[in-house]
Design a protein around this motif. Sequence first.
Motif, PDB file in Angstrom:
ATOM      1  N   ARG A 111       0.848  -1.197   0.000  1.00 42.25           N
ATOM      2  CA  ARG A 111       0.000   0.000   0.000  1.00 42.25           C
ATOM      3  C   ARG A 111       0.881   1.244   0.000  1.00 42.25           C
ATOM      4  NH1 ARG A 111      -3.044  -3.521   3.304  1.00 42.25           N
ATOM      5  NH2 ARG A 111      -5.124  -3.931   2.443  1.00 42.25           N
ATOM      6  N   PRO A 112       0.634   2.206  -0.885  1.00 45.75           N
ATOM      7  CA  PRO A 112      -0.283   2.102  -2.024  1.00 45.75           C
ATOM      8  C   PRO A 112       0.221   1.076  -3.038  1.00 45.75           C
ATOM      9  CG  PRO A 112       1.031   4.090  -2.207  1.00 45.75           C
ATOM     10  CD  PRO A 112       1.328   3.524  -0.858  1.00 45.75           C
ATOM     11  N   PRO A 113      -0.658   0.609  -3.922  1.00 48.88           N
ATOM     12  CA  PRO A 113      -0.264  -0.396  -4.902  1.00 48.88           C
ATOM     13  C   PRO A 113       0.894   0.084  -5.781  1.00 48.88           C
ATOM     14  CG  PRO A 113      -2.646  -0.148  -4.851  1.00 48.88           C
ATOM     15  CD  PRO A 113      -2.087   0.976  -4.042  1.00 48.88           C
ATOM     16  N   ILE A 114       1.724  -0.860  -6.184  1.00 51.93           N
ATOM     17  CA  ILE A 114       2.820  -0.553  -7.106  1.00 51.93           C
ATOM     18  C   ILE A 114       2.351  -0.858  -8.524  1.00 51.93           C
ATOM     19  CG2 ILE A 114       5.153  -1.156  -7.825  1.00 51.93           C
ATOM     20  CD1 ILE A 114       5.751  -1.871  -4.905  1.00 51.93           C
ATOM     21  N   ILE A 115       2.354   0.165  -9.369  1.00 50.03           N
ATOM     22  CA  ILE A 115       1.924   0.023 -10.762  1.00 50.03           C
ATOM     23  C   ILE A 115       2.981   0.654 -11.652  1.00 50.03           C
ATOM     24  CG2 ILE A 115       0.166   0.615 -12.467  1.00 50.03           C
ATOM     25  CD1 ILE A 115      -1.876   0.637 -10.186  1.00 50.03           C
ATOM     26  N   GLY A 116       3.468  -0.115 -12.616  1.00 44.52           N
ATOM     27  CA  GLY A 116       4.539   0.341 -13.482  1.00 44.52           C
ATOM     28  C   GLY A 116       4.071   1.293 -14.567  1.00 44.52           C
ATOM     29  N   ILE A 117       5.020   1.663 -15.428  1.00 47.88           N
ATOM     30  CA  ILE A 117       4.722   2.575 -16.528  1.00 47.88           C
ATOM     31  C   ILE A 117       3.864   1.892 -17.583  1.00 47.88           C
ATOM     32  CG2 ILE A 117       6.872   3.854 -16.161  1.00 47.88           C
ATOM     33  CD1 ILE A 117       7.990   2.374 -18.646  1.00 47.88           C
ATOM     34  N   ALA A 118       3.194   2.684 -18.388  1.00 45.08           N
ATOM     35  CA  ALA A 118       2.398   2.142 -19.492  1.00 45.08           C
ATOM     36  C   ALA A 118       3.321   1.476 -20.509  1.00 45.08           C
ATOM     37  CB  ALA A 118       1.592   3.247 -20.158  1.00 45.08           C
ATOM     38  N   LEU A 119       3.000   0.256 -20.879  1.00 47.59           N
ATOM     39  CA  LEU A 119       3.778  -0.464 -21.884  1.00 47.59           C
ATOM     40  C   LEU A 119       3.235  -0.069 -23.261  1.00 47.59           C
ATOM     41  CD1 LEU A 119       3.985  -3.877 -20.013  1.00 47.59           C
ATOM     42  CD2 LEU A 119       5.700  -2.058 -20.119  1.00 47.59           C
ATOM     43  N   ASP A 120       3.605   1.140 -23.669  1.00 44.23           N
ATOM     44  CA  ASP A 120       2.999   1.780 -24.834  1.00 44.23           C
ATOM     45  C   ASP A 120       3.904   1.817 -26.059  1.00 44.23           C
ATOM     46  OD1 ASP A 120       4.903   3.580 -23.990  1.00 44.23           O
ATOM     47  OD2 ASP A 120       3.490   5.212 -23.564  1.00 44.23           O
ATOM     48  N   GLY A 121       5.021   1.093 -25.999  1.00 39.10           N
ATOM     49  CA  GLY A 121       5.909   1.046 -27.161  1.00 39.10           C
ATOM     50  C   GLY A 121       6.820   2.244 -27.300  1.00 39.10           C
ATOM     51  N   ALA A 122       6.895   3.095 -26.285  1.00 36.37           N
ATOM     52  CA  ALA A 122       7.824   4.224 -26.318  1.00 36.37           C
ATOM     53  C   ALA A 122       9.257   3.678 -26.395  1.00 36.37           C
ATOM     54  CB  ALA A 122       7.645   5.091 -25.071  1.00 36.37           C
ATOM     55  N   PRO A 123      10.240   4.503 -26.771  1.00 37.08           N
ATOM     56  CA  PRO A 123      11.615   4.020 -26.882  1.00 37.08           C
ATOM     57  C   PRO A 123      12.074   3.275 -25.625  1.00 37.08           C
ATOM     58  CG  PRO A 123      11.460   6.226 -27.771  1.00 37.08           C
ATOM     59  CD  PRO A 123      10.131   5.921 -27.161  1.00 37.08           C
ATOM     60  N   GLY A 124      12.516   2.037 -25.833  1.00 33.75           N
ATOM     61  CA  GLY A 124      12.979   1.218 -24.724  1.00 33.75           C
ATOM     62  C   GLY A 124      11.881   0.556 -23.922  1.00 33.75           C
ATOM     63  N   VAL A 125      10.637   0.691 -24.374  1.00 38.47           N
ATOM     64  CA  VAL A 125       9.490   0.135 -23.654  1.00 38.47           C
ATOM     65  C   VAL A 125       8.729  -0.815 -24.568  1.00 38.47           C
ATOM     66  CG1 VAL A 125       7.317   0.669 -22.474  1.00 38.47           C
ATOM     67  CG2 VAL A 125       9.278   2.203 -22.237  1.00 38.47           C
ATOM     68  N   ALA A 126       8.355  -1.988 -24.054  1.00 35.07           N
ATOM     69  CA  ALA A 126       7.579  -2.944 -24.839  1.00 35.07           C
ATOM     70  C   ALA A 126       6.184  -2.383 -25.139  1.00 35.07           C
ATOM     71  CB  ALA A 126       7.453  -4.258 -24.084  1.00 35.07           C
ATOM     72  N   LEU A 127       5.594  -2.880 -26.199  1.00 36.75           N
ATOM     73  CA  LEU A 127       4.220  -2.510 -26.538  1.00 36.75           C
ATOM     74  C   LEU A 127       3.304  -3.673 -26.189  1.00 36.75           C
ATOM     75  CD1 LEU A 127       2.022  -0.760 -27.787  1.00 36.75           C
ATOM     76  CD2 LEU A 127       2.650  -1.705 -30.027  1.00 36.75           C
ATOM     77  N   ILE A 128       2.479  -3.484 -25.156  1.00 36.23           N
ATOM     78  CA  ILE A 128       1.512  -4.505 -24.762  1.00 36.23           C
ATOM     79  C   ILE A 128       0.181  -3.803 -24.516  1.00 36.23           C
ATOM     80  CG2 ILE A 128       0.918  -6.348 -23.155  1.00 36.23           C
ATOM     81  CD1 ILE A 128       3.846  -6.611 -22.454  1.00 36.23           C
ATOM     82  N   ARG A 129      -0.732  -3.985 -25.437  1.00 38.74           N
ATOM     83  CA  ARG A 129      -2.042  -3.355 -25.300  1.00 38.74           C
ATOM     84  C   ARG A 129      -2.843  -4.040 -24.192  1.00 38.74           C
ATOM     85  NH1 ARG A 129      -2.261   0.331 -29.138  1.00 38.74           N
ATOM     86  NH2 ARG A 129      -1.043   0.018 -31.054  1.00 38.74           N
ATOM     87  N   ASP A 130      -3.812  -3.322 -23.676  1.00 37.05           N
ATOM     88  CA  ASP A 130      -4.578  -3.776 -22.524  1.00 37.05           C
ATOM     89  C   ASP A 130      -5.122  -5.191 -22.697  1.00 37.05           C
ATOM     90  OD1 ASP A 130      -6.188  -3.359 -20.035  1.00 37.05           O
ATOM     91  OD2 ASP A 130      -7.807  -3.658 -21.482  1.00 37.05           O
ATOM     92  N   THR A 131      -4.976  -6.005 -21.649  1.00 42.07           N
ATOM     93  CA  THR A 131      -5.494  -7.372 -21.676  1.00 42.07           C
ATOM     94  C   THR A 131      -6.524  -7.643 -20.579  1.00 42.07           C
ATOM     95  OG1 THR A 131      -3.693  -8.186 -20.256  1.00 42.07           O
ATOM     96  CG2 THR A 131      -3.337  -8.266 -22.642  1.00 42.07           C
TER      97      THR A 131
END
Length: 228
Positions: A111-131
């Motif tokens: 608490r509070p919950p740990i939530i990472g960055i959006a996996l939106d395909g930005a440079p160096g970031v994977a692209l994973i659309r909402d599941t």
Amino acid sequence: MVTLVLAGCGIGPDLPPIPEGIPPGPGAPLPVIDLDGPGRTALQLRGWAGEQSSTGIESVALEAYGYAAAVMGRSKPGCGIGWTTIAGIASVESKHGTHGRSDLDADGTVRPPIIGIALDGAPGVALIRDTDGGKLDGDPVYDRAVGPLQFIPETWKRWGVDANGDGVADPQNIDDAALTAARYLCASGGDLTSERGWQRALLTYNQSNSYLLTVRDRAAAYSVGRRV
């Protein structure tokens, strides 16, 4: 998932040296506990966790790692996962559930919950659309890694397990997350007492050699009672 570099490891006349090699050592042996006990059975490891205070890991987290290793020792004895490996991953992923402003409650919930960055395909970031429709990560557009072991929702949906007996598989609970990680690693690597199996498991968890080596260093430090 952020890879950090250890500073000053192996330095200090009164500290045991950090072992080399892969896999890292299994660490202090676990006492025999009733794995099928009611409620949060990981609490049976409170005394053992207190004896590992030199690692700098909170008892509630150590109990979760030890319980996960003990459960896998019974259900998948050929895996041989050590609590140190789970601890090494949790250290890198979330500082054992204390990333940012977060901390662990007595029941192991972050608490509070740990939530990472959006996996939106930005440079160096994977692209994973909402599941998951944003159910776990609050993002209906892109997935985000969640919890102290940083699972993406799709992986959690397949592997998530209730480890604390409350009837809910919660990625923000360190008991649930630690056992889920252990199950995933054993399925991915097979025999984690072998170099090949351990490496395969870690590279399935995160496809980065630098990540693998950082986890190895931290797990090896924990195996001899060192903090990182």
